[in-house]
Design a protein around this motif. Structure first.
Motif, PDB file in Angstrom:
ATOM      1  N   VAL A 199       0.806  -1.115  -0.070  1.00 32.85           N
ATOM      2  CA  VAL A 199      -0.051   0.253   0.145  1.00 32.85           C
ATOM      3  C   VAL A 199       0.776   1.261   0.145  1.00 32.85           C
ATOM      4  O   VAL A 199       2.062   1.120   0.368  1.00 32.85           O
ATOM      5  CB  VAL A 199      -1.075  -0.171   1.223  1.00 32.85           C
ATOM      6  N   GLU A 203      -1.856   5.508   2.624  1.00 35.83           N
ATOM      7  CA  GLU A 203      -2.626   4.521   3.153  1.00 35.83           C
ATOM      8  C   GLU A 203      -2.407   3.925   4.371  1.00 35.83           C
ATOM      9  O   GLU A 203      -2.876   3.645   5.212  1.00 35.83           O
ATOM     10  CB  GLU A 203      -3.048   3.611   1.958  1.00 35.83           C
ATOM     11  N   ASN A 207      -4.174   3.713   8.351  1.00 34.14           N
ATOM     12  CA  ASN A 207      -4.237   2.670   8.722  1.00 34.14           C
ATOM     13  C   ASN A 207      -3.681   2.636  10.225  1.00 34.14           C
ATOM     14  O   ASN A 207      -4.541   2.355  11.276  1.00 34.14           O
ATOM     15  CB  ASN A 207      -3.702   1.360   8.076  1.00 34.14           C
TER      16      ASN A 207
END
Length: 233
Positions: A199, A203, A207
């Protein structure tokens, strides 16, 4: 970051790296954030997480600038150091390479905790998180290899867990934990991603911030993945 106070203050260590930079950017974009301090070897001349005096001086300098830190995010660490990557077999173990892995991935976080834990407030929720890796899990190791890196990350996990116990005595609302970011599109993972889906740093940052935002004080000392699941030791 609703679980941190309004106008919270944050420190990102290793902010010149892929994940650290993305974390800093995400925090700076949060309207509730009262300020982000970026700290890195590249941008702060002389700063070295493996040097006790260097880390101590950085902590003293920052302590003089702010009245405590609500979030300390350690994004330092490396898989390849000075061009040497992880070993694939026992015969490849080099003591000097192993010592460098431990210096950066274990001693570094220990020194950060030693000098920066005092900046966590005593009367409200605060968070100290350090990037680890799932390969540092002893129980989850089914492939072998990467002895120095695995061992250094496992040592970091133990350091953070032990520090969390001590910190909880004076800062019962603090969360001290290690996080596994998954496979991220950074220089650290180039050549080692295999079939794992990677990713973008932005991102990964989102997270990780979601995970730490949801961790209660009872989870202090834990080891968590980017999806919030606990990782066995």
């Amino acid at each position: 970051m609703a679980s941190l106070r309004e106008n919270y203050r944050a420190l990102v260590i290793g902010a010149s790296g892929g994940i650290g930079g993305a974390i800093a950017q995400a925090l700076e974009a949060d309207t509730r954030c009262g300020g982000v301090i970026r700290l890195s070897r590249r941008d702060n001349l002389g700063f070295d997480v493996t040097d006790d005096a260097s880390v101590g001086q950085a902590a003293q300098r920052i302590a003089a600038q702010v009245d405590g830190l609500d979030l300390i995010f350690n994004a330092t660490g490396a898989l390849t150091i000075e061009g040497v990557g992880p070993e694939k077999a026992l015969k490849a173990v080099d003591p000097q390479v192993m010592l460098k892995q431990f210096a950066l991935n274990a001693v570094g976080p220990a020194l950060l905790l030693k000098h920066f834990a005092a900046l966590l407030p005593r009367d409200r929720r605060s968070v100290f998180v350090s990037l680890s890796a799932r390969v540092g899990s002893i129980g989850d190791n089914h492939l072998g290899g990467w002895i120095s890196y695995r061992a250094a990350k496992a040592a970091q996990n133990q350091i953070v867990r032990t520090a969390a116990i001590e910190i909880a005595r004076t800062r019962p609302l603090a969360v001290v934990a290690t996080l596994h970011p998954g496979t991220v599109e950074t220089g650290l993972s180039i050549g080692y991603r295999g079939n794992h889906a990677a990713v973008a740093p932005s991102e990964a940052a989102a997270n990780l911030l979601d995970v730490l935002n949801g961790l209660p004080p009872e989870s202090t000392g834990g080891f968590f993945a980017y999806d919030g699941s606990a990782i066995e030791w």
